[in-house]
Design a protein around this motif. Sequence first.
Motif, PDB file in Angstrom:
ATOM      1  N   ARG A   1       6.550  -3.577  -4.359  1.00 17.81           N
ATOM      2  CA  ARG A   1       6.471  -4.928  -4.884  1.00 17.81           C
ATOM      3  C   ARG A   1       5.328  -5.681  -4.218  1.00 17.81           C
ATOM      4  O   ARG A   1       5.350  -6.873  -4.079  1.00 17.81           O
ATOM      5  N   GLN A   2       4.309  -4.951  -3.788  1.00 16.70           N
ATOM      6  CA  GLN A   2       3.157  -5.576  -3.157  1.00 16.70           C
ATOM      7  C   GLN A   2       2.287  -6.190  -4.249  1.00 16.70           C
ATOM      8  O   GLN A   2       2.219  -5.675  -5.350  1.00 16.70           O
ATOM      9  N   GLU A   3       1.654  -7.289  -3.943  1.00 14.56           N
ATOM     10  CA  GLU A   3       0.779  -7.952  -4.910  1.00 14.56           C
ATOM     11  C   GLU A   3      -0.545  -7.210  -4.993  1.00 14.56           C
ATOM     12  O   GLU A   3      -1.330  -7.213  -4.051  1.00 14.56           O
ATOM     13  N   GLY A   4      -0.801  -6.578  -6.098  1.00 16.51           N
ATOM     14  CA  GLY A   4      -2.095  -5.934  -6.344  1.00 16.51           C
ATOM     15  C   GLY A   4      -2.265  -4.636  -5.601  1.00 16.51           C
ATOM     16  O   GLY A   4      -1.599  -4.370  -4.614  1.00 16.51           O
ATOM     17  N   PRO A   5      -3.181  -3.783  -6.085  1.00 11.07           N
ATOM     18  CA  PRO A   5      -3.429  -2.509  -5.414  1.00 11.07           C
ATOM     19  C   PRO A   5      -4.231  -2.715  -4.127  1.00 11.07           C
ATOM     20  O   PRO A   5      -4.995  -3.676  -4.014  1.00 11.07           O
ATOM     21  N   PRO A   6      -4.061  -1.836  -3.146  1.00 11.97           N
ATOM     22  CA  PRO A   6      -4.828  -1.956  -1.907  1.00 11.97           C
ATOM     23  C   PRO A   6      -6.305  -1.649  -2.161  1.00 11.97           C
ATOM     24  O   PRO A   6      -6.632  -0.764  -2.941  1.00 11.97           O
ATOM     25  N   VAL A   7      -7.171  -2.390  -1.512  1.00 18.27           N
ATOM     26  CA  VAL A   7      -8.616  -2.188  -1.644  1.00 18.27           C
ATOM     27  C   VAL A   7      -9.103  -1.559  -0.347  1.00 18.27           C
ATOM     28  O   VAL A   7      -8.954  -2.129   0.726  1.00 18.27           O
ATOM     29  N   LEU A   8      -9.681  -0.375  -0.465  1.00 18.52           N
ATOM     30  CA  LEU A   8     -10.149   0.355   0.709  1.00 18.52           C
ATOM     31  C   LEU A   8     -11.634   0.101   0.922  1.00 18.52           C
ATOM     32  O   LEU A   8     -12.414   0.060  -0.027  1.00 18.52           O
ATOM     33  N   SER A   9     -12.015  -0.053   2.191  1.00 15.79           N
ATOM     34  CA  SER A   9     -13.429  -0.195   2.524  1.00 15.79           C
ATOM     35  C   SER A   9     -13.946   1.152   3.006  1.00 15.79           C
ATOM     36  O   SER A   9     -13.174   2.062   3.304  1.00 15.79           O
ATOM     37  N   GLY A  10     -15.239   1.265   3.112  1.00 15.12           N
ATOM     38  CA  GLY A  10     -15.837   2.530   3.541  1.00 15.12           C
ATOM     39  C   GLY A  10     -15.973   2.656   5.040  1.00 15.12           C
ATOM     40  O   GLY A  10     -16.475   3.652   5.535  1.00 15.12           O
ATOM     41  N   GLU A  11     -15.509   1.669   5.793  1.00 12.81           N
ATOM     42  CA  GLU A  11     -15.652   1.690   7.246  1.00 12.81           C
ATOM     43  C   GLU A  11     -14.612   2.613   7.877  1.00 12.81           C
ATOM     44  O   GLU A  11     -13.561   2.875   7.303  1.00 12.81           O
ATOM     45  N   SER A  12     -14.908   3.054   9.097  1.00 18.85           N
ATOM     46  CA  SER A  12     -13.995   3.981   9.769  1.00 18.85           C
ATOM     47  C   SER A  12     -12.949   3.268  10.623  1.00 18.85           C
ATOM     48  O   SER A  12     -12.207   3.913  11.335  1.00 18.85           O
ATOM     49  N   VAL A  13     -12.881   1.945  10.559  1.00 22.12           N
ATOM     50  CA  VAL A  13     -11.843   1.225  11.306  1.00 22.12           C
ATOM     51  C   VAL A  13     -10.522   1.329  10.552  1.00 22.12           C
ATOM     52  O   VAL A  13     -10.506   1.458   9.324  1.00 22.12           O
TER      53      VAL A  13
ATOM     54  N   THR B   1      18.224   4.385   9.080  1.00 22.57           N
ATOM     55  CA  THR B   1      17.216   5.327   9.522  1.00 22.57           C
ATOM     56  C   THR B   1      15.816   4.761   9.300  1.00 22.57           C
ATOM     57  O   THR B   1      15.512   4.231   8.239  1.00 22.57           O
ATOM     58  N   ALA B   2      14.980   4.886  10.317  1.00 22.40           N
ATOM     59  CA  ALA B   2      13.582   4.451  10.229  1.00 22.40           C
ATOM     60  C   ALA B   2      12.691   5.681  10.360  1.00 22.40           C
ATOM     61  O   ALA B   2      13.127   6.734  10.823  1.00 22.40           O
ATOM     62  N   TRP B   3      11.459   5.523   9.946  1.00 26.27           N
ATOM     63  CA  TRP B   3      10.509   6.635   9.972  1.00 26.27           C
ATOM     64  C   TRP B   3       9.187   6.166  10.550  1.00 26.27           C
ATOM     65  O   TRP B   3       8.804   5.021  10.392  1.00 26.27           O
ATOM     66  N   THR B   4       8.502   7.060  11.205  1.00 30.41           N
ATOM     67  CA  THR B   4       7.139   6.826  11.641  1.00 30.41           C
ATOM     68  C   THR B   4       6.417   8.164  11.544  1.00 30.41           C
ATOM     69  O   THR B   4       7.030   9.222  11.687  1.00 30.41           O
ATOM     70  N   GLY B   5       5.137   8.108  11.263  1.00 33.87           N
ATOM     71  CA  GLY B   5       4.426   9.371  11.145  1.00 33.87           C
ATOM     72  C   GLY B   5       2.950   9.217  10.885  1.00 33.87           C
ATOM     73  O   GLY B   5       2.448   8.129  10.591  1.00 33.87           O
ATOM     74  N   THR B   6       2.265  10.345  11.019  1.00 33.58           N
ATOM     75  CA  THR B   6       0.829  10.440  10.777  1.00 33.58           C
ATOM     76  C   THR B   6       0.566  11.763  10.081  1.00 33.58           C
ATOM     77  O   THR B   6       1.155  12.782  10.443  1.00 33.58           O
ATOM     78  N   PHE B   7      -0.308  11.725   9.103  1.00 33.98           N
ATOM     79  CA  PHE B   7      -0.727  12.959   8.448  1.00 33.98           C
ATOM     80  C   PHE B   7      -2.155  12.801   7.955  1.00 33.98           C
ATOM     81  O   PHE B   7      -2.684  11.694   7.855  1.00 33.98           O
ATOM     82  N   HIS B   8      -2.793  13.932   7.695  1.00 30.48           N
ATOM     83  CA  HIS B   8      -4.157  13.960   7.178  1.00 30.48           C
ATOM     84  C   HIS B   8      -4.096  14.323   5.701  1.00 30.48           C
ATOM     85  O   HIS B   8      -3.238  15.091   5.280  1.00 30.48           O
ATOM     86  N   MET B   9      -5.030  13.782   4.937  1.00 25.85           N
ATOM     87  CA  MET B   9      -5.156  14.138   3.528  1.00 25.85           C
ATOM     88  C   MET B   9      -6.617  13.980   3.123  1.00 25.85           C
ATOM     89  O   MET B   9      -7.386  13.323   3.820  1.00 25.85           O
ATOM     90  N   PRO B  10      -7.009  14.586   2.017  1.00 25.58           N
ATOM     91  CA  PRO B  10      -8.399  14.452   1.583  1.00 25.58           C
ATOM     92  C   PRO B  10      -8.745  12.990   1.280  1.00 25.58           C
ATOM     93  O   PRO B  10      -7.965  12.267   0.669  1.00 25.58           O
ATOM     94  N   ARG B  11      -9.909  12.585   1.709  1.00 23.56           N
ATOM     95  CA  ARG B  11     -10.362  11.198   1.544  1.00 23.56           C
ATOM     96  C   ARG B  11     -10.414  10.796   0.070  1.00 23.56           C
ATOM     97  O   ARG B  11     -10.102   9.661  -0.280  1.00 23.56           O
ATOM     98  N   ALA B  12     -10.778  11.716  -0.790  1.00 20.05           N
ATOM     99  CA  ALA B  12     -10.909  11.407  -2.217  1.00 20.05           C
ATOM    100  C   ALA B  12      -9.558  11.086  -2.857  1.00 20.05           C
ATOM    101  O   ALA B  12      -9.508  10.374  -3.867  1.00 20.05           O
ATOM    102  N   ASP B  13      -8.464  11.581  -2.286  1.00 20.21           N
ATOM    103  CA  ASP B  13      -7.138  11.377  -2.877  1.00 20.21           C
ATOM    104  C   ASP B  13      -6.430  10.110  -2.380  1.00 20.21           C
ATOM    105  O   ASP B  13      -5.406   9.723  -2.937  1.00 20.21           O
ATOM    106  N   VAL B  14      -6.950   9.469  -1.339  1.00 14.32           N
ATOM    107  CA  VAL B  14      -6.245   8.361  -0.701  1.00 14.32           C
ATOM    108  C   VAL B  14      -6.076   7.178  -1.653  1.00 14.32           C
ATOM    109  O   VAL B  14      -4.979   6.631  -1.798  1.00 14.32           O
ATOM    110  N   SER B  15      -7.137   6.767  -2.298  1.00 14.83           N
ATOM    111  CA  SER B  15      -7.076   5.591  -3.163  1.00 14.83           C
ATOM    112  C   SER B  15      -6.065   5.780  -4.297  1.00 14.83           C
ATOM    113  O   SER B  15      -5.260   4.888  -4.570  1.00 14.83           O
TER     114      SER B  15
END
Length: 172
Positions: free
Chosen positions: A122-134, A99-113
Motif C-alpha cells: 500500500r505504498q504510494e507510487g513505485p520506488p524510484v532507483l538512482s544509479g548511485e552505489s549508496v 514472527t519478524a524477519w531480517t535478511g540480505t540477498f544478492h540479485m541481478p541489478r537488471a531485475d531489481v526495478s
Amino acid sequence: MGWVDVVDFSNYVGTPKRQPWRPPPPAPPWPRWRKSLTALTVVAAIGFPLWVLYAIRQPEEIERRPAACAKALKSIGWKPPARLDDEACTEIESSIFATAWTGTFHMPRADVSDWLTGLPSRQEGPPVLSGESVPQTFYFVPPSAGRIDTVEVSVTWRGEADAVISFKTYNG
C-alpha cells in the motif's frame, strides 16, 4: 443471653426510662445489579494486579534462527525474485510479538526495478532507483497486514551487474 438494659436519654422529662435493647431491623436485600457490580469490582481489584505481575515476570524469549529468504519473502506476502544468491535471512520469533524477519540477498541489478515495482503493498507510487552505489531505502506495507506492519527494503548496487537487497520487518 439475657436482656441488656439500655438507658433512653431521649426524654429528659423526669427520670430516664430503662428499655430493653433491640437489634436494628435487617437491611433490605441488595439488588442484583449491586451484587454484580461488587463481584466485578472485586475480580478487577484482585485480577488486574495479578495479571500485571504475571506479564512483568514473563521473560521475553527471542529466538533467532537462519531461514531461507524465499520463505521469509513468502511469509511477508511477496513473491521472491527469480534468482537469489548469497542469501542470509533470519527468522526472529518472540513470545510477545509475531514472527519478524531480517535478511540480505544478492540479485541481478537488471531485475531489481521490476521486482520492487511488482511487490504488492500500500505504498504510494513505485520506488524510484538512482544509479548511485549508496544504499537506497524504501518502506512498504505488506499485504499480510496484522502480522507485519512495515517492511524496510534497502538496495545497494555492487558493480554493474549485482545488487544487494536487505530487508527488515517491523511488528507493532
